[in-house]
Design a protein around this motif. Structure first.
Motif, PDB file in Angstrom:
ATOM      1  N   MET A   1      -7.631  18.889  63.129  1.00 29.29           N
ATOM      2  CA  MET A   1      -7.715  17.472  62.649  1.00 29.29           C
ATOM      3  C   MET A   1      -6.541  17.319  61.352  1.00 29.29           C
ATOM      4  O   MET A   1      -6.103  16.383  61.388  1.00 29.29           O
ATOM      5  CB  MET A   1      -9.119  17.206  61.997  1.00 29.29           C
ATOM      6  CG  MET A   1      -9.169  15.723  61.724  1.00 29.29           C
ATOM      7  SD  MET A   1      -9.231  14.758  62.983  1.00 29.29           S
ATOM      8  CE  MET A   1     -10.760  15.031  63.971  1.00 29.29           C
ATOM      9  N   LYS A   2      -6.382  18.360  60.745  1.00 31.92           N
ATOM     10  CA  LYS A   2      -5.332  18.221  59.489  1.00 31.92           C
ATOM     11  C   LYS A   2      -4.006  18.000  60.129  1.00 31.92           C
ATOM     12  O   LYS A   2      -3.153  17.246  59.933  1.00 31.92           O
ATOM     13  CB  LYS A   2      -5.354  19.193  58.626  1.00 31.92           C
ATOM     14  CG  LYS A   2      -6.651  19.148  57.434  1.00 31.92           C
ATOM     15  CD  LYS A   2      -6.578  20.557  56.683  1.00 31.92           C
ATOM     16  CE  LYS A   2      -7.915  20.209  55.848  1.00 31.92           C
ATOM     17  NZ  LYS A   2      -8.301  21.390  55.337  1.00 31.92           N
ATOM     18  N   THR A   3      -3.685  18.862  61.174  1.00 30.73           N
ATOM     19  CA  THR A   3      -2.391  18.991  61.939  1.00 30.73           C
ATOM     20  C   THR A   3      -2.265  17.465  62.494  1.00 30.73           C
ATOM     21  O   THR A   3      -1.259  16.963  62.482  1.00 30.73           O
ATOM     22  CB  THR A   3      -2.472  20.024  62.842  1.00 30.73           C
ATOM     23  OG1 THR A   3      -2.889  21.208  62.186  1.00 30.73           O
ATOM     24  CG2 THR A   3      -1.165  20.094  63.462  1.00 30.73           C
ATOM     25  N   LEU A   4      -3.208  17.111  63.306  1.00 34.24           N
ATOM     26  CA  LEU A   4      -3.378  15.891  64.086  1.00 34.24           C
ATOM     27  C   LEU A   4      -2.953  14.512  63.207  1.00 34.24           C
ATOM     28  O   LEU A   4      -1.989  13.932  63.402  1.00 34.24           O
ATOM     29  CB  LEU A   4      -4.499  15.620  64.765  1.00 34.24           C
ATOM     30  CG  LEU A   4      -4.625  14.529  65.823  1.00 34.24           C
ATOM     31  CD1 LEU A   4      -3.833  14.813  66.883  1.00 34.24           C
ATOM     32  CD2 LEU A   4      -6.020  14.166  66.314  1.00 34.24           C
ATOM     33  N   LEU A   5      -3.563  14.530  61.880  1.00 28.76           N
ATOM     34  CA  LEU A   5      -3.596  13.629  61.083  1.00 28.76           C
ATOM     35  C   LEU A   5      -2.151  13.509  60.438  1.00 28.76           C
ATOM     36  O   LEU A   5      -1.586  12.417  60.136  1.00 28.76           O
ATOM     37  CB  LEU A   5      -4.600  13.368  60.163  1.00 28.76           C
ATOM     38  CG  LEU A   5      -5.937  13.145  60.636  1.00 28.76           C
ATOM     39  CD1 LEU A   5      -6.927  13.192  59.708  1.00 28.76           C
ATOM     40  CD2 LEU A   5      -6.093  11.785  61.286  1.00 28.76           C
ATOM     41  N   SER A   6      -1.558  14.766  60.061  1.00 29.78           N
ATOM     42  CA  SER A   6      -0.336  14.702  59.543  1.00 29.78           C
ATOM     43  C   SER A   6       0.667  14.286  60.639  1.00 29.78           C
ATOM     44  O   SER A   6       1.852  13.568  60.163  1.00 29.78           O
ATOM     45  CB  SER A   6       0.127  15.988  58.976  1.00 29.78           C
ATOM     46  OG  SER A   6       0.204  17.257  59.751  1.00 29.78           O
ATOM     47  N   LYS A   7       0.716  14.723  61.684  1.00 26.30           N
ATOM     48  CA  LYS A   7       1.569  14.450  62.895  1.00 26.30           C
ATOM     49  C   LYS A   7       1.518  12.769  63.168  1.00 26.30           C
ATOM     50  O   LYS A   7       2.456  12.009  63.199  1.00 26.30           O
ATOM     51  CB  LYS A   7       1.226  15.061  64.124  1.00 26.30           C
ATOM     52  CG  LYS A   7       1.813  16.450  64.251  1.00 26.30           C
ATOM     53  CD  LYS A   7       1.409  17.114  65.589  1.00 26.30           C
ATOM     54  CE  LYS A   7       2.066  18.231  66.080  1.00 26.30           C
ATOM     55  NZ  LYS A   7       1.694  18.643  67.407  1.00 26.30           N
ATOM     56  N   PHE A   8       0.239  12.206  62.938  1.00 28.05           N
ATOM     57  CA  PHE A   8       0.366  10.939  63.067  1.00 28.05           C
ATOM     58  C   PHE A   8       0.923  10.048  61.814  1.00 28.05           C
ATOM     59  O   PHE A   8       1.509   9.228  62.240  1.00 28.05           O
ATOM     60  CB  PHE A   8      -1.484  10.553  63.299  1.00 28.05           C
ATOM     61  CG  PHE A   8      -1.654   8.869  63.359  1.00 28.05           C
ATOM     62  CD1 PHE A   8      -1.256   8.077  64.209  1.00 28.05           C
ATOM     63  CD2 PHE A   8      -2.354   8.283  62.370  1.00 28.05           C
ATOM     64  CE1 PHE A   8      -1.473   6.687  64.021  1.00 28.05           C
ATOM     65  CE2 PHE A   8      -2.619   7.050  62.222  1.00 28.05           C
ATOM     66  CZ  PHE A   8      -2.373   6.324  63.187  1.00 28.05           C
ATOM     67  N   LYS A   9       0.648  10.474  60.893  1.00 24.22           N
ATOM     68  CA  LYS A   9       1.144   9.870  59.624  1.00 24.22           C
ATOM     69  C   LYS A   9       2.709   9.993  59.905  1.00 24.22           C
ATOM     70  O   LYS A   9       3.495   8.805  59.456  1.00 24.22           O
ATOM     71  CB  LYS A   9       0.624  10.690  58.431  1.00 24.22           C
ATOM     72  CG  LYS A   9       1.168  10.308  57.123  1.00 24.22           C
ATOM     73  CD  LYS A   9       0.835  11.039  55.913  1.00 24.22           C
ATOM     74  CE  LYS A   9       1.716  12.354  55.981  1.00 24.22           C
ATOM     75  NZ  LYS A   9       1.309  13.230  55.006  1.00 24.22           N
ATOM     76  N   ASP A  10       3.102  11.079  60.069  1.00 26.79           N
ATOM     77  CA  ASP A  10       4.827  11.083  60.307  1.00 26.79           C
ATOM     78  C   ASP A  10       5.313  10.153  61.540  1.00 26.79           C
ATOM     79  O   ASP A  10       6.440   9.742  61.241  1.00 26.79           O
ATOM     80  CB  ASP A  10       5.172  12.573  60.737  1.00 26.79           C
ATOM     81  CG  ASP A  10       5.081  13.479  59.539  1.00 26.79           C
ATOM     82  OD1 ASP A  10       4.698  13.269  58.695  1.00 26.79           O
ATOM     83  OD2 ASP A  10       4.832  14.844  59.930  1.00 26.79           O
ATOM     84  N   GLN A  11       4.416  10.053  62.344  1.00 29.36           N
ATOM     85  CA  GLN A  11       4.786   9.053  63.389  1.00 29.36           C
ATOM     86  C   GLN A  11       4.933   7.462  63.181  1.00 29.36           C
ATOM     87  O   GLN A  11       5.968   6.756  63.297  1.00 29.36           O
ATOM     88  CB  GLN A  11       4.101   9.267  64.831  1.00 29.36           C
ATOM     89  CG  GLN A  11       4.662  10.277  65.873  1.00 29.36           C
ATOM     90  CD  GLN A  11       3.907  10.323  67.065  1.00 29.36           C
ATOM     91  OE1 GLN A  11       3.299   9.155  67.377  1.00 29.36           O
ATOM     92  NE2 GLN A  11       4.062  11.227  67.674  1.00 29.36           N
ATOM     93  N   VAL A  12       4.058   7.080  62.286  1.00 30.58           N
ATOM     94  CA  VAL A  12       3.870   5.799  62.102  1.00 30.58           C
ATOM     95  C   VAL A  12       4.354   5.611  60.682  1.00 30.58           C
ATOM     96  O   VAL A  12       4.593   4.340  60.487  1.00 30.58           O
ATOM     97  CB  VAL A  12       2.382   5.558  61.959  1.00 30.58           C
ATOM     98  CG1 VAL A  12       1.746   5.591  63.263  1.00 30.58           C
ATOM     99  CG2 VAL A  12       1.437   6.044  61.054  1.00 30.58           C
ATOM    100  N   VAL A  13       4.592   6.218  59.676  1.00 24.34           N
ATOM    101  CA  VAL A  13       5.217   6.274  58.278  1.00 24.34           C
ATOM    102  C   VAL A  13       6.923   6.265  58.565  1.00 24.34           C
ATOM    103  O   VAL A  13       7.141   7.227  58.963  1.00 24.34           O
ATOM    104  CB  VAL A  13       4.692   6.752  57.115  1.00 24.34           C
ATOM    105  CG1 VAL A  13       5.404   6.637  55.980  1.00 24.34           C
ATOM    106  CG2 VAL A  13       3.225   6.633  57.199  1.00 24.34           C
ATOM    107  N   LYS A  14       7.419   5.150  58.415  1.00 28.54           N
ATOM    108  CA  LYS A  14       8.921   5.317  58.751  1.00 28.54           C
ATOM    109  C   LYS A  14       9.341   5.592  57.428  1.00 28.54           C
ATOM    110  O   LYS A  14       9.024   5.087  56.177  1.00 28.54           O
ATOM    111  CB  LYS A  14       9.373   3.768  59.180  1.00 28.54           C
ATOM    112  CG  LYS A  14       8.820   3.257  60.161  1.00 28.54           C
ATOM    113  CD  LYS A  14       9.177   4.029  61.487  1.00 28.54           C
ATOM    114  CE  LYS A  14       8.961   3.261  62.630  1.00 28.54           C
ATOM    115  NZ  LYS A  14       7.167   3.703  63.165  1.00 28.54           N
ATOM    116  N   PRO A  15      10.308   6.591  57.251  1.00 30.20           N
ATOM    117  CA  PRO A  15      11.032   7.118  55.959  1.00 30.20           C
ATOM    118  C   PRO A  15      11.945   6.161  55.611  1.00 30.20           C
ATOM    119  O   PRO A  15      12.447   4.927  55.864  1.00 30.20           O
ATOM    120  CB  PRO A  15      11.662   8.310  56.358  1.00 30.20           C
ATOM    121  CG  PRO A  15      11.951   8.521  57.977  1.00 30.20           C
ATOM    122  CD  PRO A  15      10.914   7.320  58.421  1.00 30.20           C
TER     123      PRO A  15
END
Length: 123
Positions: free
Chosen positions: A109-123
């Protein structure tokens, strides 16, 4: 402000129309054995969990896995809230045939949420 780690009624994905739209138009991210389908919405963060009846024939097994998924999400949702990721509808799916333990679900779940965060948060 102290963030309470709850998963209350307002956060649960219940709308059949929203679920249909999610699977029709949503994008996905995976961290095996978890997969998340997500779509942007105008409301608050809504989350649902799902376990395949094909993989877990007995309802008690499906319910156990769902309970583990909800608990892992509840404990790790601060990853989303700390990054101001709201206005999303999420469905977390368990896609393996094996009965998991909580350590596995929590780590994934931690891995999944961080991948999701990386996809939706634009740098």
């Amino acid at each position: 402000m102290v963030m309470r780690l709850t998963f209350n009624k307002k956060e649960k994905l219940k709308s059949q129309k929203a679920i249909e739209q999610l699977f029709a138009e949503g994008k996905s991210v995976s961290a095996y054995p978890l997969r998340m389908v997500y779509i942007k919405n105008n409301d608050t963060l809504k989350v649902g969990v799902s376990v395949s009846k094909r993989h877990f024939k007995k309802a008690v097994d499906r319910i156990r896995v769902k309970r583990l998924l909800r608990e892992a999400y509840r404990l790790n949702k601060t990853m989303l809230i700390d990054n101001n990721i709201d206005h999303y509808t999420l469905m977390i799916l368990y896609i393996s045939k094996d009965m998991p333990d909580f350590q596995l679900v929590d780590a994934k779940m931690k891995t999944l949420l961080s991948k999701f965060k990386d996809q939706v948060v634009k740098p």
